[in-house]
Design an enzyme around this catalytic site. Structure first.
Site, PDB file in Angstrom:
ATOM      1  N   TYR A  71      12.724 -56.654 -65.759  1.00 51.51           N
ATOM      2  CA  TYR A  71      11.376 -56.688 -65.175  1.00 51.51           C
ATOM      3  C   TYR A  71      11.352 -57.586 -63.944  1.00 51.51           C
ATOM      4  O   TYR A  71      10.714 -57.276 -62.940  1.00 51.51           O
ATOM      5  CB  TYR A  71      10.340 -57.177 -66.202  1.00 51.51           C
ATOM      6  CG  TYR A  71       8.929 -56.993 -65.696  1.00 51.51           C
ATOM      7  CD1 TYR A  71       8.237 -55.818 -65.948  1.00 51.51           C
ATOM      8  CD2 TYR A  71       8.322 -57.976 -64.911  1.00 51.51           C
ATOM      9  CE1 TYR A  71       6.963 -55.611 -65.451  1.00 51.51           C
ATOM     10  CE2 TYR A  71       7.042 -57.779 -64.403  1.00 51.51           C
ATOM     11  CZ  TYR A  71       6.369 -56.604 -64.674  1.00 51.51           C
ATOM     12  OH  TYR A  71       5.115 -56.400 -64.176  1.00 51.51           O
ATOM     13  N   PHE A 123      -1.339 -41.803 -38.166  1.00 48.51           N
ATOM     14  CA  PHE A 123      -0.731 -41.034 -39.248  1.00 48.51           C
ATOM     15  C   PHE A 123      -1.738 -41.023 -40.395  1.00 48.51           C
ATOM     16  O   PHE A 123      -2.460 -41.993 -40.608  1.00 48.51           O
ATOM     17  CB  PHE A 123       0.631 -41.586 -39.690  1.00 48.51           C
ATOM     18  CG  PHE A 123       1.223 -40.696 -40.747  1.00 48.51           C
ATOM     19  CD1 PHE A 123       1.727 -39.455 -40.396  1.00 48.51           C
ATOM     20  CD2 PHE A 123       1.192 -41.050 -42.086  1.00 48.51           C
ATOM     21  CE1 PHE A 123       2.195 -38.580 -41.366  1.00 48.51           C
ATOM     22  CE2 PHE A 123       1.665 -40.179 -43.064  1.00 48.51           C
ATOM     23  CZ  PHE A 123       2.169 -38.939 -42.705  1.00 48.51           C
ATOM     24  N   THR A 124      -1.761 -39.927 -41.141  1.00 50.91           N
ATOM     25  CA  THR A 124      -2.807 -39.683 -42.147  1.00 50.91           C
ATOM     26  C   THR A 124      -3.014 -40.871 -43.093  1.00 50.91           C
ATOM     27  O   THR A 124      -4.107 -41.442 -43.153  1.00 50.91           O
ATOM     28  CB  THR A 124      -2.454 -38.421 -42.959  1.00 50.91           C
ATOM     29  OG1 THR A 124      -1.126 -38.558 -43.465  1.00 50.91           O
ATOM     30  CG2 THR A 124      -2.515 -37.180 -42.091  1.00 50.91           C
ATOM     31  N   ASP A 214       5.693 -49.089 -38.058  1.00 49.18           N
ATOM     32  CA  ASP A 214       5.925 -48.048 -39.059  1.00 49.18           C
ATOM     33  C   ASP A 214       7.343 -47.528 -38.795  1.00 49.18           C
ATOM     34  O   ASP A 214       7.575 -46.742 -37.883  1.00 49.18           O
ATOM     35  CB  ASP A 214       4.887 -46.932 -38.933  1.00 49.18           C
ATOM     36  CG  ASP A 214       5.090 -45.847 -39.995  1.00 49.18           C
ATOM     37  OD1 ASP A 214       6.213 -45.751 -40.542  1.00 49.18           O
ATOM     38  OD2 ASP A 214       4.140 -45.094 -40.260  1.00 49.18           O
ATOM     39  N   LYS A 257      12.294 -41.104 -46.068  1.00 49.91           N
ATOM     40  CA  LYS A 257      12.719 -40.345 -44.879  1.00 49.91           C
ATOM     41  C   LYS A 257      14.087 -40.859 -44.443  1.00 49.91           C
ATOM     42  O   LYS A 257      15.094 -40.550 -45.067  1.00 49.91           O
ATOM     43  CB  LYS A 257      11.673 -40.482 -43.773  1.00 49.91           C
ATOM     44  CG  LYS A 257      10.428 -39.635 -43.987  1.00 49.91           C
ATOM     45  CD  LYS A 257       9.418 -40.274 -44.863  1.00 49.91           C
ATOM     46  CE  LYS A 257       8.059 -39.630 -44.794  1.00 49.91           C
ATOM     47  NZ  LYS A 257       7.142 -40.204 -45.786  1.00 49.91           N
ATOM     48  N   ARG A 381      -0.100 -29.186 -39.317  1.00 46.55           N
ATOM     49  CA  ARG A 381      -0.382 -30.501 -38.744  1.00 46.55           C
ATOM     50  C   ARG A 381      -1.354 -30.267 -37.610  1.00 46.55           C
ATOM     51  O   ARG A 381      -0.996 -30.202 -36.455  1.00 46.55           O
ATOM     52  CB  ARG A 381       0.890 -31.189 -38.225  1.00 46.55           C
ATOM     53  CG  ARG A 381       1.821 -31.673 -39.324  1.00 46.55           C
ATOM     54  CD  ARG A 381       1.564 -33.105 -39.798  1.00 46.55           C
ATOM     55  NE  ARG A 381       0.675 -33.222 -40.923  1.00 46.55           N
ATOM     56  CZ  ARG A 381       0.781 -34.152 -41.876  1.00 46.55           C
ATOM     57  NH1 ARG A 381       1.779 -35.018 -41.865  1.00 46.55           N
ATOM     58  NH2 ARG A 381      -0.102 -34.254 -42.829  1.00 46.55           N
ATOM     59  N   PHE A 447      -5.796 -32.101 -46.501  1.00 49.87           N
ATOM     60  CA  PHE A 447      -4.753 -31.095 -46.270  1.00 49.87           C
ATOM     61  C   PHE A 447      -3.872 -30.871 -47.494  1.00 49.87           C
ATOM     62  O   PHE A 447      -3.302 -29.810 -47.668  1.00 49.87           O
ATOM     63  CB  PHE A 447      -3.880 -31.481 -45.070  1.00 49.87           C
ATOM     64  CG  PHE A 447      -3.206 -32.813 -45.202  1.00 49.87           C
ATOM     65  CD1 PHE A 447      -3.882 -33.979 -44.881  1.00 49.87           C
ATOM     66  CD2 PHE A 447      -1.900 -32.904 -45.655  1.00 49.87           C
ATOM     67  CE1 PHE A 447      -3.260 -35.213 -45.021  1.00 49.87           C
ATOM     68  CE2 PHE A 447      -1.280 -34.122 -45.795  1.00 49.87           C
ATOM     69  CZ  PHE A 447      -1.969 -35.287 -45.479  1.00 49.87           C
TER      70      PHE A 447
HETATM   71  N1  F0G Z   1       4.268 -43.206 -42.027  1.00 51.50           N
HETATM   72  C1  F0G Z   1       4.792 -42.065 -41.568  1.00 51.50           C
HETATM   73  C2  F0G Z   1       5.129 -41.954 -40.116  1.00 51.50           C
HETATM   74  C3  F0G Z   1       5.005 -40.992 -42.433  1.00 51.50           C
HETATM   75  O1  F0G Z   1       5.527 -39.870 -41.953  1.00 51.50           O
HETATM   76  C4  F0G Z   1       4.662 -41.120 -43.795  1.00 51.50           C
HETATM   77  C5  F0G Z   1       4.824 -40.009 -44.722  1.00 51.50           C
HETATM   78  C6  F0G Z   1       4.119 -42.330 -44.238  1.00 51.50           C
HETATM   79  C7  F0G Z   1       3.945 -43.348 -43.325  1.00 51.50           C
HETATM   80  C8  F0G Z   1       3.688 -42.539 -45.669  1.00 51.50           C
HETATM   81  O2  F0G Z   1       4.793 -42.683 -46.471  1.00 51.50           O
HETATM   82  O3  F0G Z   1       4.673 -40.695 -48.006  1.00 51.50           O
HETATM   83  O4  F0G Z   1       6.135 -42.657 -48.512  1.00 51.50           O
HETATM   84  O5  F0G Z   1       3.684 -42.873 -48.702  1.00 51.50           O
HETATM   85  N2  F0G Z   1       4.995 -38.839 -44.321  1.00 51.50           N
HETATM   86  C9  F0G Z   1       5.250 -37.657 -45.134  1.00 51.50           C
HETATM   87  C10 F0G Z   1       5.354 -36.476 -44.239  1.00 51.50           C
HETATM   88  C11 F0G Z   1       4.318 -37.485 -46.274  1.00 51.50           C
HETATM   89  O6  F0G Z   1       5.489 -35.367 -44.786  1.00 51.50           O
HETATM   90  O7  F0G Z   1       5.329 -36.601 -43.023  1.00 51.50           O
HETATM   91  P1  F0G Z   1       4.801 -42.193 -48.012  1.00 51.50           P
END
Ligand code: F0G
Length: 455
Positions: A71, A123-124, A214, A257, A381, A447
């Protein structure tokens, strides 16, 4: 001539189901014309995302067996910490279950109600966490980033004049940090230049503003710096990555990624006070500060993946495959965002389907058509991803794109040929394609789960 080729060979394969067009028609209707709602089994080539979809190496799998599932104080955490320090140069690391876990924590710690967070395109998940913490995101990316046709080599650059205007208007004390992404995802995987970063560092230093990076796709950004920026031709990817990080104060990472793992992320910081707060807050949302929602084995695979991700031969083959696919599409006349980005091909749905108005979701429809044609799964997108403003109106982004995202080390060049041919076939028939209407709209990040019907 020196072609790129994969610096690995295949040890295990995953068999795929081949489907008929009639089968896919049914599956797509059941999924409400949203590729996120398809069953993965019904997909032939899955280009939904490059997130968590990479193939791990034999070394990473071996590392999984070395998981220390204590843990507290897992050996794998200390390995990860050491790798983050040596590869990226950040002092402190807080593991999180994935990128958005780190975004939540940094937003909660640094953003106060009414703050402004400038960034090189939204970013979303990143923007949503900034808004949930009471802040407002302001786009300061250069104009070229919003222009699918601009061939500018560093479309991820920050426009320092736009940033300066925000500082003048709101005051530096209202701006806790600049949210700077390498390989800007929503612009098409477009890089920021080292020159621009240096200028950003100088400017923010002068005004006492931090830069939070990021770094989800930092190695891919480094590849473009190596290829395109004077003075970096002979520098290694590892060197360039570390230099990029050196101009920032901390980072959020989705290790799903670049770092070649199926799950995991972290928040990295240089400032001890911020780290102390983060390592306390992570306990509330993710888990103890030495595991942050991950198993020990996940942290081990991440530590090994980070090291593999900055290998020059790896990144050359990774981006090389994306560029191969993009060039094929260009040859077929399919309109795509140029220059070709690092993690996928972004098809310009506005140019592809100029007869469909943006509020009938042309990119959403195009992604559905590609699946119907070949079983290739891509994603929207555009306006659906952009969501609604705090006042309830749709954001109408300039870019209305379909992303063909390439997982790392997963598909072959023959797969790339099949994908490009499918895009070309749908392009031939584009005049017959009509729009969609949204019949179900979730409140957050719509989305992922929205449903559509044919108009
Ligand atoms: N920042 C970027 C630039 C991303 O592309 C993503 C995720 C995140 C943050 C968030 O990270 O998914 O590990 O919580 N992108 C994915 C995509 C979902 O399909 O582009 P996460």
């Amino acid at each position: 001539m020196h072609s790129w080729a994969e610096p690995y060979k295949i040890k295990m394969v995953e068999l795929l189901k081949m489907t008929t067009k009639a089968y896919r028609k049914k599956a797509m209707a059941m999924a409400g014309y949203n590729t996120f709602l398809l069953r993965s089994e019904d997909v032939y080539i899955d280009l939904l995302t490059d997130s968590g979809t990479s193939a791990m190496s034999d070394r990473q799998w071996a590392g999984m067996m070395l998981g220390d599932e204590a843990y507290a104080g897992s050996r794998n955490f200390y390995h990860l910490e050491e790798v983050v320090r040596t590869v990226y140069g950040y002092k402190y690391v807080v593991p999180t279950h994935q990128g958005r876990g780190a975004e939540n924590i940094i937003s909660k710690i640094m953003i106060k109600k009414g703050d402004i967070i400038p960034g090189n395109m939204y970013f979303t998940t990143t923007r949503l966490h900034q808004e949930l913490a009471g802040g407002r995101f302001e786009d300061v990316v250069i104009d070229e980033a919003h222009d699918a046709e601009s061939h500018f080599p560093f479309k991820g650059n920050i426009d320092l004049i736009k940033l300066h205007k925000l500082v003048v208007k709101y005051g530096a004390e209202k701006i806790p940090y600049v949210s700077m992404a390498t390989s800007v995802n929503m612009a098409g995987g477009q890089p920021i230049s080292m020159q621009n970063l240096k200028e950003l560092r100088a400017y923010t230093k002068k005004h006492g503003i931090k830069v939070i990076h990021d770094m989800t796709r930092v190695a891919e950004n480094a590849f473009f710096i190596q290829q395109r920026e004077k003075g970096y031709e002979k520098k290694s990817i590892a060197h360039i990555v570390k230099e990029i990080c050196s101009y920032t104060d901390g980072a959020t990472m989705s290790a799903k990624k670049d770092a070649l793992v199926n799950i995991g992320g972290f928040l990295a910081l240089n400032d001890q006070e911020l780290y102390d707060e983060a390592s306390n807050l992570v306990v509330v949302y993710e888990g103890l500060h030495t595991y942050g929602g991950l198993a020990g084995r996940d942290m081990e695979a991440m530590a090994i993946g980070i090291k593999e991700s900055v290998d020059d031969d790896h990144i050359r083959a990774r981006v090389g495959q994306v560029i191969y696919l993009g060039n094929k599409m260009v040859d077929y006349g399919v309109p795509i965002v140029m220059p070709i980005g690092g993690h996928g091909i972004f098809v310009d749905a506005k140019k592809f389907l100029p007869h469909i108005p943006q509020d009938q979701f042309p990119a959403q429809r195009l992604a559905a058509e590609i699946y119907l044609d070949s079983g290739v799964r891509t994603m929207e997108r555009g306006i659906v991803s952009a969501g609604r403003k705090p006042n309830g109106e749709h954001y109408y982004p300039k870019l209305e794109l379909v992303r063909f995202t390439i997982p790392r080390r997963v598909y072959t060049q023959a797969h790339m040929d099949v994908i490009a041919e499918s895009a070309a076939r749908v392009f031939e028939d584009r005049k017959k394609i009509k729009g969609l209407k949204m019949v179900l709209e979730p409140k957050y990040l719509r989305f992922f789960q929205a449903r559509f019907d044919l108009v």
